[in-house]
Scaffold this motif. Structure first.
Motif, short mmCIF file in Angstrom:
data_model
loop_
_atom_site.label_atom_id
_atom_site.label_comp_id
_atom_site.label_asym_id
_atom_site.label_seq_id
_atom_site.Cartn_x
_atom_site.Cartn_y
_atom_site.Cartn_z
N ARG A 408 1.14 -1.04 0.01
CA ARG A 408 -0.63 -0.17 -0.29
C ARG A 408 1.39 1.12 -0.06
N GLU A 409 1.63 0.92 0.15
CA GLU A 409 3.07 2.28 0.49
C GLU A 409 3.42 2.06 -0.57
N GLN A 410 3.54 1.61 -1.34
CA GLN A 410 4.91 1.62 -2.43
C GLN A 410 3.70 2.28 -3.51
N GLU A 411 2.24 2.10 -3.49
CA GLU A 411 1.31 2.35 -4.18
C GLU A 411 0.71 3.44 -3.73
N LYS A 412 1.21 4.25 -2.56
CA LYS A 412 0.71 5.47 -2.45
C LYS A 412 1.83 6.73 -2.99
N GLN A 413 3.09 6.08 -2.31
CA GLN A 413 4.09 7.03 -3.08
C GLN A 413 4.34 6.85 -4.73
N PRO A 434 -0.90 1.24 -15.35
CA PRO A 434 -2.04 0.62 -15.20
C PRO A 434 -2.82 0.45 -13.75
N PHE A 435 -1.95 -0.05 -12.91
CA PHE A 435 -2.65 0.45 -11.97
C PHE A 435 -2.35 1.77 -11.36
N VAL A 436 -2.02 2.55 -11.81
CA VAL A 436 -2.85 4.46 -11.33
C VAL A 436 -3.77 4.56 -12.35
N ARG A 437 -4.09 4.12 -13.25
CA ARG A 437 -5.08 4.16 -14.60
C ARG A 437 -6.69 3.76 -13.74
N LYS A 438 -5.94 2.04 -13.45
CA LYS A 438 -7.19 1.64 -12.73
C LYS A 438 -7.66 2.51 -11.20
N LYS A 456 -12.74 9.50 -0.50
CA LYS A 456 -12.48 8.93 0.60
C LYS A 456 -11.39 8.23 0.58
N THR A 457 -9.90 7.77 -0.13
CA THR A 457 -9.36 6.96 -0.53
C THR A 457 -8.74 5.55 0.69
N ASP A 458 -7.93 4.70 0.18
CA ASP A 458 -7.61 3.69 0.70
C ASP A 458 -6.59 4.14 1.62
N TYR A 459 -5.66 5.26 0.74
CA TYR A 459 -4.46 5.82 1.87
C TYR A 459 -4.68 6.81 2.75
N GLY A 460 -5.96 7.27 2.93
CA GLY A 460 -6.98 7.97 3.97
C GLY A 460 -6.31 9.29 3.14
N MET A 461 -6.43 10.08 2.17
CA MET A 461 -7.10 10.65 1.54
C MET A 461 -8.14 11.10 1.16
N VAL A 462 -8.71 12.40 1.47
CA VAL A 462 -9.92 13.12 0.99
C VAL A 462 -9.51 13.68 -0.35
N VAL A 463 -10.32 13.45 -1.23
CA VAL A 463 -9.93 13.50 -3.10
C VAL A 463 -11.49 13.64 -3.38
#
Length: 496
Positions: A408-413, A434-438, A456-463
């Motif tokens: 998850r941390e790698q995906e967030k970065q 492709p992961f970022v597009r998804k 609210k995303t899976d990384y705790g951020m509100v978008v």
């Protein structure tokens, strides 16, 4: 608006007490107008009327009265004929020649068209009109790629071709769908005579849908590219051509009025194929209605078949079967015949939980047997269980948790790599994984269901997601390209 609200006196002759005589007179004037003969003498009209059996005793005085009435209704224009006046008395008598007005010409033209149509809609589903419209749009797109240096008349021809094909598509498809949905056609489809035309109808509709699907996407793609900004130079050429044609009634109109008129026409064409933010396109409605027509025809054919089968007598079939049983010599032979005709009487039918093949024509003995455990059919039955020791998988769970958090941390970065000033703009990201597009498409989908378009995303951020439907961009990735509206992701809380 004043033109719409005023009373149309030119149509009064259609409902007057002597409508039959007025209509015959004006139909004669219309036919002479089509032959490029404008001013007609009363003597010629009288000769024509007396040649009709119903008007053999028609009087000249009556003709002059009705011609004067038609002049009052603005159906005819009178002009004094001074060419044959040889004496002062003939000149004072004011002999007139008459010409039909534009209103009369259009009314008679409409009546002739209505007489041909009858009380039913006509129309058709022409596949070639979509191909011709596509060719005209391709020609327009080609002209816009180069400076518009040709005469303005050439560009007006392209414009007229596009809207001629569009008008033909719009009117013909609407009339044909109304014809299919009419009460008379529905009643005819429910008769056995419809079975003869069933294949012809379905093939006609199916071929139209196939051709429509081939060309509609290309038309839509070109209309998206030819927005109002791209069409601005072309509209200026059309206005230039309009100004080159002197018309007294256009003297009060300005260049801005003509430009707005062309833009409204182009907007109606784009809306018919592309739809709008609040309404579905007419093209999609046409596809849905055509598919519904095919389904309805299939239902009618099925009902007719069921009705024929219901009233069919099977007396001869039963007598023929009885003859077979009579010819059996033994009971054993009769039992065998019965098993073939009626099937086994005491067989148990077993059904598997999952299908083993998709082939409908495979034989039973060609399939691999499946073992099934038979359990007692009672509520008190319980499976026997053996007590076992409890094993703690805490260490394994901890490893999986750490691996999950690391991923998850790698995906967030990876997501933060595309952030700039607390936001991500799709138009500026370039090529993405492709992961970022998804992930981005997932945020768009979730935001559409929220009132404030925040997720609210899976990384705790509100978008907060903002979509610009008027601007289309191409999102490139390793596995292909995606055409989508431009979107902006603003991180309003819980993240950087």
């Amino acid at each position: 608006m004043d033109q719409i609200m005023k009373k149309v006196v030119e149509a009064s002759y259609l409902t007057a007490d002597s409508a039959a005589q007025y209509r015959v007179i004006l139909r004669f004037f219309y036919r002479q107008h089509e032959r490029m003969r404008d001013f007609i003498a009363p003597e010629e009209v009288l000769e024509y009327l007396r040649s009709i059996p119903e008007f053999h005793d028609y009087q000249e005085e009556q003709l002059h009265q009705q011609l004067a009435q038609l002049v009052k209704w603005n159906n005819l224009v009178a002009r004094q004929d001074m060419t044959n006046a040889k004496t002062i008395e003939e000149y004072k008598k004011k002999r007139f020649r008459y010409q039909c007005t534009p209103y009369t010409v259009e009314i008679e033209r409409m009546l002739i068209q209505l007489e041909k149509l009858g009380d039913q809609f006509q129309g058709s589903l022409e596949r070639s009109q979509f191909d011709r419209l596509l060719q005209a749009l391709v020609k327009l797109e080609t002209e816009l790629k180069t400076p518009l240096v040709k005469p303005a008349e050439d560009y007006m021809h392209i414009w007229e071709d596009i809207f001629h094909f569009f008008q033909t598509i719009r009117t013909n498809t609407a009339d044909y769908i109304a014809y299919i949905n009419s009460e008379k056609t529905t009643q005819r489809m429910q008769t056995e005579a419809f079975l003869v035309y069933k294949n012809q109808f379905t093939a006609y509709l199916r071929d139209f849908i196939v051709s429509l699907q081939k060309t509609s996407l290309q038309i839509q793609e070109r209309l998206r590219e030819l927005d109002f900004e791209a069409m601005a130079p072309f509209f200026e050429k059309l206005v230039e051509h309009r100004q080159s044609i002197p018309r007294l009634e256009d003297a009060a109109l300005s260049t801005k009025d003509w430009l707005q008129e062309f833009q409204e026409y182009w907007g109606s064409l784009r809306q018919w194929f592309l739809g709008s933010g609040t309404a579905q396109s007419e093209l999609e409605m046409l596809q849905l209605q055509t598919n519904e027509m095919i389904r309805r025809m299939a239902r009618y054919v099925q009902r007719i078949g069921e009705r024929q089968q219901h009233f069919r007598s099977r007396k001869k079939d039963y007598l023929h079967l009885a003859k077979w049983f009579v010819e059996c010599r033994t009971f054993e032979e009769a039992h065998r015949l019965s098993s073939v005709v009626f099937g086994a009487m005491t067989v148990r039918h077993l059904q598997l939980e999952e299908a083993t093949t998709d082939n409908l024509h495979v034989e039973t003995w060609e399939e691999t047997p499946e073992m099934r455990e038979i359990k007692p059919r009672t509520n008190r039955y319980r499976e026997k269980t053996k007590p076992g020791a409890f094993r703690s998988n805490r260490e394994q769970k901890q490893k999986q948790r750490l691996a999950y958090l690391k991923e998850r941390e790698q995906e967030k970065q990876l997501i933060e790599k595309y952030m700039k000033d607390g936001e991500i703009r799709i138009a500026d990201v370039g090529m993405v994984e492709p992961f970022v597009r998804k992930v981005l498409l997932g945020w768009i989908g979730k935001s559409m269901a929220a009132k404030n378009h925040e997720v609210k995303t899976d990384y705790g951020m509100v978008v907060k997601v903002s979509i610009n439907k008027d601007k289309m961009i191409i999102l490139e990735s390793e596995d292909g390209k995606l055409t989508m509206p431009d979107a902006v992701f603003q991180f309003v809380g819980g993240g950087s």
